[in-house]
Write an enzyme that holds these catalytic residues in place. Sequence first.
Site, PDB file in Angstrom:
ATOM      1  N   HIS A 242       0.797  -1.232   0.000  1.00  0.00           N
ATOM      2  CA  HIS A 242       0.000   0.000   0.000  1.00  0.00           C
ATOM      3  C   HIS A 242       0.837   1.294   0.000  1.00  0.00           C
ATOM      4  O   HIS A 242       0.863   2.020  -0.971  1.00  0.00           O
ATOM      5  CB  HIS A 242      -0.918   0.012   1.231  1.00  0.00           C
TER       6      HIS A 242
HETATM    7  O1  RIB Z   1      -5.115  -0.161   4.498  1.00  0.00           O
HETATM    8  C1  RIB Z   1      -3.712  -0.074   4.348  1.00  0.00           C
HETATM    9  C2  RIB Z   1      -3.147   0.977   5.233  1.00  0.00           C
HETATM   10  O2  RIB Z   1      -3.382   0.642   6.590  1.00  0.00           O
HETATM   11  C3  RIB Z   1      -1.612   1.095   5.111  1.00  0.00           C
HETATM   12  O3  RIB Z   1      -1.248   2.423   5.350  1.00  0.00           O
HETATM   13  C4  RIB Z   1      -1.116   0.203   6.209  1.00  0.00           C
HETATM   14  O4  RIB Z   1       0.163   0.614   6.712  1.00  0.00           O
HETATM   15  C5  RIB Z   1      -2.153   0.417   7.269  1.00  0.00           C
HETATM   16  O5  RIB Z   1      -1.805   1.594   7.980  1.00  0.00           O
END
Ligand code: RIB
Length: 313
Positions: A242
Amino acid sequence: MKRKIIIDTDPGQDDAVAILMALASPEDFEILGIVAVAGNVALAQNARNALKIVELSGRTDIKVYAGCERPMRRTLVTAEYVHGDTGLDGPNLPAPTQQLESQFGVDFIIDTLMEHEAGEITLATLGPLTNIAMALVKQPRIAERVKEIVMMGGGCFEGGNITPAAEFNIYVDPDAADVVLRSGIHIVMAPLDLTHQMQSTPARLERIKAIGNRAGDAVHAMLIFSERFDLQKYQWPGAPLHDPCVIAYLLKPELFHGRHINVVIETASEHTIGMTVADYWGVTGRVKNVQFLRSGDADGFYDLICERLSRLP
Ligand code: RIB
Ligand code: CA
């Protein structure tokens, strides 16, 4: 021309990869500071993890601040089930020797924006938006001074990941997300629709391992740990990666494609709280406040990750 950035983060293995990419790019970024926020795990642990990541990179010139330890209104929800008790399980990184800055992270964000010319500073957010929203509440004048916010969060056609409707960063603090998305600041959003395409397949993990330096080894150990939950849940060839999408966008925006649309945040409904209601087809006529990144070049993304990690010790 270097881009001045503040990174707001809840590290988190995927945050760590994003931060390392930024730290490996001194010719692209002037990193004014890294600010921890409560999210993946508790604030103190996230801040400690940020210090560990900075030391892993060798960039001990970078300052780390602690921001808010809980969301604006809701009770903090964390994700040790994904990231481990430390929030950065996987590698056995040494305890940090560097200290956190004494200034409160929200005040650092405000003071830095007020001290620089308007339009100079980009906020790269990798976690819940609590710090940014609290800075906007405390000093609304920063809204016209931020160049842009590039954030990981939200989802549309992919739905949510912590509930069927909501992505984790938004779900943890939907009120903060609402404040930020209403602020008028130019926002680029890297939602689950994009990050789910960026899967850490075995071949890509092998490439990271083959880098052969301290950073590559640590990232490999991080991703091997954090992928367990998502591989079990999604049954995909690789876990989605992500937060590095935020830094990759800042480094090579041509890797990504999106659309300028309206996005509002659900802050009340029992079943959909934290949902990013993305008007992708323009049916509401509401103001277009988000550049919503819907797709990207996954191979080019991993090329960039490996190239930047290879620059580190
Ligand atoms: O949904 C993904 C996000 O949530 C990313 O930023 C991961 O690090 C968690 O914080
Ligand atoms: Ca994060």
